[in-house]
Design an enzyme around this catalytic site. Structure first.
Site, PDB file in Angstrom:
ATOM      1  N   ARG A  61       2.470  -4.742 -11.482  1.00  0.00           N
ATOM      2  CA  ARG A  61       1.214  -5.499 -10.732  1.00  0.00           C
ATOM      3  C   ARG A  61       1.457  -6.302 -10.245  1.00  0.00           C
ATOM      4  O   ARG A  61       1.140  -6.775  -8.902  1.00  0.00           O
ATOM      5  CB  ARG A  61       0.075  -4.477 -11.512  1.00  0.00           C
ATOM      6  CG  ARG A  61      -1.057  -5.404 -10.323  1.00  0.00           C
ATOM      7  CD  ARG A  61      -2.426  -4.663 -11.745  1.00  0.00           C
ATOM      8  NE  ARG A  61      -3.597  -5.499 -11.025  1.00  0.00           N
ATOM      9  CZ  ARG A  61      -4.615  -5.985 -11.290  1.00  0.00           C
ATOM     10  NH1 ARG A  61      -3.921  -6.615 -12.338  1.00  0.00           N
ATOM     11  NH2 ARG A  61      -5.971  -6.231 -10.678  1.00  0.00           N
ATOM     12  N   HIS A  65       1.076  -7.486  -6.339  1.00  0.00           N
ATOM     13  CA  HIS A  65      -0.012  -8.959  -5.701  1.00  0.00           C
ATOM     14  C   HIS A  65       0.535  -9.647  -5.469  1.00  0.00           C
ATOM     15  O   HIS A  65       0.007 -10.413  -4.921  1.00  0.00           O
ATOM     16  CB  HIS A  65      -1.221  -9.366  -7.273  1.00  0.00           C
ATOM     17  CG  HIS A  65      -2.212  -8.325  -7.585  1.00  0.00           C
ATOM     18  ND1 HIS A  65      -2.970  -8.140  -7.849  1.00  0.00           N
ATOM     19  CD2 HIS A  65      -2.146  -7.086  -7.648  1.00  0.00           C
ATOM     20  CE1 HIS A  65      -3.623  -7.632  -7.752  1.00  0.00           C
ATOM     21  NE2 HIS A  65      -3.278  -6.281  -7.689  1.00  0.00           N
ATOM     22  N   ASP A  66       1.802 -10.305  -5.935  1.00  0.00           N
ATOM     23  CA  ASP A  66       2.640 -11.717  -5.162  1.00  0.00           C
ATOM     24  C   ASP A  66       2.892 -10.547  -3.137  1.00  0.00           C
ATOM     25  O   ASP A  66       2.560 -11.663  -2.793  1.00  0.00           O
ATOM     26  CB  ASP A  66       3.651 -11.258  -5.688  1.00  0.00           C
ATOM     27  CG  ASP A  66       4.669 -12.542  -5.100  1.00  0.00           C
ATOM     28  OD1 ASP A  66       3.469 -13.654  -4.868  1.00  0.00           O
ATOM     29  OD2 ASP A  66       5.963 -12.701  -5.349  1.00  0.00           O
ATOM     30  N   GLY A  71       3.023 -12.687   1.543  1.00  0.00           N
ATOM     31  CA  GLY A  71       4.379 -11.414   1.193  1.00  0.00           C
ATOM     32  C   GLY A  71       4.726 -11.927  -0.661  1.00  0.00           C
ATOM     33  O   GLY A  71       4.767 -12.884  -0.547  1.00  0.00           O
ATOM     34  N   ASP A  73       6.703 -14.134  -1.799  1.00  0.00           N
ATOM     35  CA  ASP A  73       6.573 -15.218  -2.379  1.00  0.00           C
ATOM     36  C   ASP A  73       6.577 -16.191  -3.538  1.00  0.00           C
ATOM     37  O   ASP A  73       6.792 -17.897  -3.552  1.00  0.00           O
ATOM     38  CB  ASP A  73       6.233 -16.312  -1.361  1.00  0.00           C
ATOM     39  CG  ASP A  73       5.197 -16.437  -1.072  1.00  0.00           C
ATOM     40  OD1 ASP A  73       4.349 -15.681  -1.946  1.00  0.00           O
ATOM     41  OD2 ASP A  73       4.705 -17.417  -0.381  1.00  0.00           O
ATOM     42  N   SER A  75       3.892 -17.112  -4.714  1.00  0.00           N
ATOM     43  CA  SER A  75       2.782 -17.744  -4.708  1.00  0.00           C
ATOM     44  C   SER A  75       1.871 -16.901  -5.872  1.00  0.00           C
ATOM     45  O   SER A  75       0.940 -18.620  -5.644  1.00  0.00           O
ATOM     46  CB  SER A  75       2.266 -17.813  -3.381  1.00  0.00           C
ATOM     47  OG  SER A  75       1.892 -16.090  -2.615  1.00  0.00           O
ATOM     48  N   ASN A  93      -7.437 -11.037  -9.871  1.00  0.00           N
ATOM     49  CA  ASN A  93      -6.255 -11.503 -10.111  1.00  0.00           C
ATOM     50  C   ASN A  93      -6.970 -11.315 -12.292  1.00  0.00           C
ATOM     51  O   ASN A  93      -5.771 -11.611 -13.354  1.00  0.00           O
ATOM     52  CB  ASN A  93      -5.197 -12.354  -9.760  1.00  0.00           C
ATOM     53  CG  ASN A  93      -4.967 -11.957  -8.885  1.00  0.00           C
ATOM     54  OD1 ASN A  93      -4.602 -10.564  -8.772  1.00  0.00           O
ATOM     55  ND2 ASN A  93      -4.286 -12.726  -7.612  1.00  0.00           N
ATOM     56  N   PRO A 161      -5.936  -4.212  -1.674  1.00  0.00           N
ATOM     57  CA  PRO A 161      -6.629  -3.148  -1.503  1.00  0.00           C
ATOM     58  C   PRO A 161      -7.857  -3.006  -2.881  1.00  0.00           C
ATOM     59  O   PRO A 161      -7.094  -3.479  -3.893  1.00  0.00           O
ATOM     60  CB  PRO A 161      -5.889  -1.677  -1.950  1.00  0.00           C
ATOM     61  CG  PRO A 161      -4.237  -2.199  -2.936  1.00  0.00           C
ATOM     62  CD  PRO A 161      -4.960  -4.429  -1.691  1.00  0.00           C
ATOM     63  N   HIS A 191      -0.233   3.051 -11.181  1.00  0.00           N
ATOM     64  CA  HIS A 191      -1.288   3.311 -11.968  1.00  0.00           C
ATOM     65  C   HIS A 191      -0.750   4.832 -12.596  1.00  0.00           C
ATOM     66  O   HIS A 191      -1.990   4.565 -13.730  1.00  0.00           O
ATOM     67  CB  HIS A 191      -2.343   3.491 -11.250  1.00  0.00           C
ATOM     68  CG  HIS A 191      -3.252   2.839 -10.260  1.00  0.00           C
ATOM     69  ND1 HIS A 191      -4.064   2.996  -9.792  1.00  0.00           N
ATOM     70  CD2 HIS A 191      -2.503   1.511 -10.293  1.00  0.00           C
ATOM     71  CE1 HIS A 191      -4.865   1.994  -9.127  1.00  0.00           C
ATOM     72  NE2 HIS A 191      -3.187   0.902  -9.110  1.00  0.00           N
ATOM     73  N   THR A 192       0.465   5.025 -13.064  1.00  0.00           N
ATOM     74  CA  THR A 192       0.862   5.590 -14.130  1.00  0.00           C
ATOM     75  C   THR A 192       0.883   4.830 -15.775  1.00  0.00           C
ATOM     76  O   THR A 192       0.722   6.043 -16.585  1.00  0.00           O
ATOM     77  CB  THR A 192       1.880   6.954 -13.724  1.00  0.00           C
ATOM     78  OG1 THR A 192       1.986   8.253 -14.389  1.00  0.00           O
ATOM     79  CG2 THR A 192       3.393   6.057 -13.817  1.00  0.00           C
ATOM     80  N   SER A 247       0.162   8.772 -20.972  1.00  0.00           N
ATOM     81  CA  SER A 247       1.487   8.353 -21.689  1.00  0.00           C
ATOM     82  C   SER A 247       1.219   7.231 -20.603  1.00  0.00           C
ATOM     83  O   SER A 247       2.097   6.779 -19.840  1.00  0.00           O
ATOM     84  CB  SER A 247       2.875   9.596 -20.812  1.00  0.00           C
ATOM     85  OG  SER A 247       1.691   9.399 -19.330  1.00  0.00           O
ATOM     86  N   ASP A 252       5.719   7.790 -15.464  1.00  0.00           N
ATOM     87  CA  ASP A 252       6.317   9.882 -15.306  1.00  0.00           C
ATOM     88  C   ASP A 252       4.511  10.061 -13.928  1.00  0.00           C
ATOM     89  O   ASP A 252       3.552   9.035 -13.822  1.00  0.00           O
ATOM     90  CB  ASP A 252       5.489  10.087 -16.054  1.00  0.00           C
ATOM     91  CG  ASP A 252       4.074  10.428 -17.441  1.00  0.00           C
ATOM     92  OD1 ASP A 252       3.314   9.845 -16.375  1.00  0.00           O
ATOM     93  OD2 ASP A 252       4.361  10.220 -17.659  1.00  0.00           O
TER      94      ASP A 252
END
Length: 325
Positions: A61, A65-66, A71, A73, A75, A93, A161, A191-192, A247, A252
């Site tokens: 994640r 999020h980076d 981009g 980088d 940050s 975050n 998003p 998100h699995t 799981s 998966d």
């Protein structure tokens, strides 16, 4: 054009092409400058995973999020200052993003053997790949050569998003970063693994609309389970639930099975069934887990190339939490 002018133009073109080649990310980028780089990152990810399996999802994640803000980088790693609230302290975050200590440990080791060589942005990319691998997903080569940015603004995390997005908003959000709708569905499969704080989906349980308290697209039995885990009005920041209960530490297609069963945790997960094309993709991924794993690996490589700094741009931070003085 004279012969001399033509020759000068050709030389300039060659030089430009060489500069572009140097600026591209490359698999094996540290082979000569820091040959142990990827191995050291993998060791730190593995060590952290066996202490806390959830850290793998956190690192994957973190890479997302980076890359979706300014981009890829690094940050997202920068600390806030009295005069600037950084990305990591934005509501999206903090407190949910985790794995920073793994990046710190890898960076400290790398600085001790290859001072000033390996960027924090590349460490995040390597750690995300290792997290996918260690949770039984497909391994993939990570083109490297990213450099670190010097700017981190909490306000820019608005480009990420929202868990409340509908399918059209998701499609546009990913399109803004160069992804197709199919790739959006593929990457949503991240998100699995991992967990979510209750606040990210509690509206679906208690305050869905002016006429409905509960989201009708949510399986009633699953909703009842979530209400037990996330009581109404709870502000406990430690209240979390697994994204894919069956799981939660395995990369998966369980995430897509949950969606088909109306057990997608976020509104942005379940919304994939509201569009014929994305619903078809969800069903296809359930039927072809091997194919999804390959598509996911390819999409992760593509994501890792969003807005990268290369060549002489940016810097190689000595400490991932602070820009160089």
């Amino acid at each position: 054009m004279s012969g001399r002018m033509l020759m000068s133009a050709l030389i300039l073109l060659v030089l430009c092409e060489c500069m572009m080649l140097e600026a591209r990310l490359q698999v094996g980028f540290y082979e000569n400058s820091c040959s142990m780089a990827e191995f050291i990152v993998k060791q730190e990810v593995t060590k952290a995973f066996f202490k806390d399996k959830g850290v793998a999802a956190g690192l994957a994640r973190m890479h997302f999020h980076d890359c979706f803000v300014r981009g890829c980088d690094g940050s997202v790693l920068i600390e806030s200052t009295p005069s600037n609230k950084a990305e990591k302290d934005s509501p999206v975050n903090n407190p949910s993003l985790r794995g920073f200590e793994v990046i710190d440990s890898a960076k400290a080791r790398l600085e001790s053997v290859c001072q000033g060589v390996v960027s924090c942005a590349d460490i995040i990319a390597f750690a995300a790949r290792d997290s996918v691998e260690i949770t039984r997903g497909f391994g993939y080569d990570v083109p490297a050569g990213r450099r670190d940015g010097r700017i981190s603004l909490a306000s820019e995390t608005r480009s990420l998003p929202s868990p409340a997005f509908n399918v059209d908003q998701l499609t546009q959000n990913f399109k803004n970063k160069g992804f197709t709708q199919e790739e959006m569905v593929t990457l949503s499969g991240a998100h699995t693994i991992g967990r979510s704080h209750c606040v990210s989906f509690s509206t679906r349980l208690y305050n869905f609309s002016s006429t409905r308290s509960q989201d009708p697209s949510l399986d009633p039995a699953y909703a009842a389970q979530l209400k037990r885990q996330c009581p109404q009005g709870s502000t406990d920041a430690s209240s979390v639930v697994p994204m894919n209960p069956a799981s939660p530490a395995v990369t998966d297609v369980g995430y897509y099975r949950d969606i088909l069963a109306n057990r997608g945790l976020f509104a942005s997960d379940q919304t994939l069934l509201t569009n014929p094309k994305t619903a078809t993709e969800v069903a296809r991924n359930v039927r072809s887990p091997f194919l999804w794993s390959k598509k996911f690996a390819n999409a992760m490589v593509k994501m890792g190339q969003i807005g990268v700094l290369t060549g002489n741009a940016g810097e190689i931070r000595a400490n991932c939490r602070f820009i160089n003085s």
